[in-house]
Write an enzyme that holds these catalytic residues in place. Structure first.
Site, PDB file in Angstrom:
ATOM      1  CD  GLN A  89      25.979 -34.182 -46.135  1.00 36.93           C
ATOM      2  OE1 GLN A  89      25.721 -34.409 -44.944  1.00 36.93           O
ATOM      3  NE2 GLN A  89      26.137 -35.151 -47.013  1.00 36.93           N
ATOM      4  CG  HIS A  91      23.462 -32.237 -40.407  1.00 29.88           C
ATOM      5  ND1 HIS A  91      23.000 -32.793 -41.580  1.00 29.88           N
ATOM      6  CD2 HIS A  91      24.697 -32.768 -40.207  1.00 29.88           C
ATOM      7  CE1 HIS A  91      23.908 -33.626 -42.056  1.00 29.88           C
ATOM      8  NE2 HIS A  91      24.944 -33.622 -41.250  1.00 29.88           N
ATOM      9  CD  GLU A 126      27.531 -35.615 -39.543  1.00 27.27           C
ATOM     10  OE1 GLU A 126      26.362 -36.006 -39.755  1.00 27.27           O
ATOM     11  OE2 GLU A 126      28.344 -35.430 -40.459  1.00 27.27           O
ATOM     12  CG  HIS A 252      29.752 -31.344 -42.178  1.00 27.15           C
ATOM     13  ND1 HIS A 252      28.569 -30.726 -41.806  1.00 27.15           N
ATOM     14  CD2 HIS A 252      29.437 -32.654 -42.365  1.00 27.15           C
ATOM     15  CE1 HIS A 252      27.587 -31.608 -41.769  1.00 27.15           C
ATOM     16  NE2 HIS A 252      28.091 -32.794 -42.109  1.00 27.15           N
ATOM     17  NE  ARG A 271      22.850 -34.314 -50.457  1.00 28.58           N
ATOM     18  CZ  ARG A 271      21.790 -34.897 -49.907  1.00 28.58           C
ATOM     19  NH1 ARG A 271      20.643 -34.237 -49.843  1.00 28.58           N
ATOM     20  NH2 ARG A 271      21.878 -36.117 -49.419  1.00 28.58           N
TER      21      ARG A 271
END
Length: 387
Positions: A89, A91, A126, A252, A271
């Site tokens: 993934q 972001h 995150e 990641h 993705r």
């Protein structure tokens, strides 16, 4: 206010059958248990145990403006239990999220559509902290010289040669961009199979762990181009209590283990493999930071006696950690916080004197007028807005 909250595990296919049950000291359900969300995210808001049967989003709305309570939390806290590898993934940044969300809204793409990239206009950095003795992840793109050595160990099949050629560019970012773009968008199935077969059967003392992982990924996701993308990424094995920080643009994937995860309150995920879901190659390539770098480890800093703080320097969240407190440890809160017990039996006491005992896997929402909270016994993480 100091009120217990709870939620039920989400049964994603990659979830573990035992990790959450073992943490909570209960019999496994028999289904995969992937994540427990402790927050107000509309996808799975926590239940507030104050007798009202409200979810946390409704509870925050009802108390908004009281004692520093916002209408929405800027973060989402989770327990994550990976029994199988998650998808690769990336972001978006805040700017990219705002632009991408507006673009898809203007185009009339339904938010629930499988090919929708931007579910909201927020970024999603995150942090994950390992709770299992080891937690395996892929994070960021490996140093190019090392990646070239790995690919050189794979032999000389046509697919391997094609990958090697794309990694030959002088500029590391350009080389990795070309390689990933080719793997996900241009390479045929035969080339992918040749690379995966060579890696799964290959021998390299330097990259033995990476080649073992290839065999694991090939078993879970046969013929998936993401297996080749994984060969270009840093393989990270965290020990219990260690963490990584994944900012915007960093590829990641979490592979195996139990962790505490905190992120900005967003559902924006693009993705890059290891999934049957939609992959928008062009948009992915526009977001990924192709600069090779060391694994993005995040060391905590000492915050108070018996307390450490995982603080990546963003406004959305930070994560305090109180481990094995045999004497009371105070945690100073910044805004509405969530305390989550992960070991032993912990007592969390607010400034008002209200106290809650939390067993592993149990959590409580805490308003800022209860700061500082005192944690006695057990092991507790406290999520809160960032500095």
């Amino acid at each position: 206010m100091l009120v217990e909250i709870s939620n039920t595990p989400r049964d994603y296919a990659w979830g573990s059958a035992t990790l959450l049950a073992d943490l909570e000291g209960r019999t496994p359900s028999g289904a995969p248990e992937a994540e427990v969300w402790f927050g107000d995210h509309p996808g799975s808001p926590a239940l507030v145990h104050d007798g009202s049967d409200r979810t946390l989003d409704a509870w925050l709305g009802d108390h908004s403006g009281e004692a520093g309570v916002p209408a929405r939390l800027p973060y989402l806290l989770k327990l994550l239990a990976a029994g199988a590898p998650l998808s690769i993934q990336v972001h978006p940044s805040q700017e990219q999220a705002v632009e991408g969300f507006a673009r898809e809204e203007a185009a009339g793409v339904p938010v629930g559509a499988g090919h929708r990239n931007y579910k909201d206009d927020n970024h999603k950095p995150e942090v994950i902290v390992a709770l299992s003795e080891t937690f395996t992840a892929l994070a960021g793109l490996r140093d190019l010289a090392a990646t070239r050595r790995l690919v050189d160990a794979l032999g000389d099949a046509d697919g391997v040669r094609a990958l090697r050629e794309r990694l030959d560019a002088a500029d590391p970012s350009a080389a990795l961009r070309a390689a990933i773009g080719w793997v996900l968008g241009e390479a045929d199935a035969a080339a992918i199979e040749q690379i995966v077969t060579a890696a799964a059967s290959g021998q390299s003392e330097e990259f033995a762990a990476e080649l073992r992982l290839t065999r694991t990924l090939a078993s879970a996701y046969p013929a998936d181009p993401g297996i080749v993308v994984a060969l270009l990424m840093n393989l990270v094995e965290l020990r219990r209590g260690e963490a990584i920080f994944v900012p915007a643009g960093v590829l990641h994937a979490y592979v195996a283990g139990l962790g505490v995860e905190i992120m900005a309150a967003s559902d924006n995920v693009l993705r890059g493999g290891l999934t049957p879901k939609h992959i928008d190659v062009a948009e992915l390539l526009a977001l990924v930071d192709f600069r090779p770098a060391a694994p993005p480890l995040l060391a905590p800093r000492a915050a108070a006696d018996g307390t450490e703080l995982f603080a990546p320097g963003i406004r959305d969240f930070s994560l305090a950690h109180v481990a094995g407190a045999h004497v009371p440890a105070d945690v100073v809160l910044r805004g509405v916080s969530i305390a989550l017990s992960v070991a032993g039996r912990a007592v969390v006491t607010g400034a008002s004197g209200t106290a809650i005992e939390l067993a592993p896997g149990q959590a409580a929402v805490v308003t800022p007028d209860e700061s500082p909270v005192t944690v006695t016994g057990g092991e507790v993480f406290v999520a809160m807005p960032g500095e």
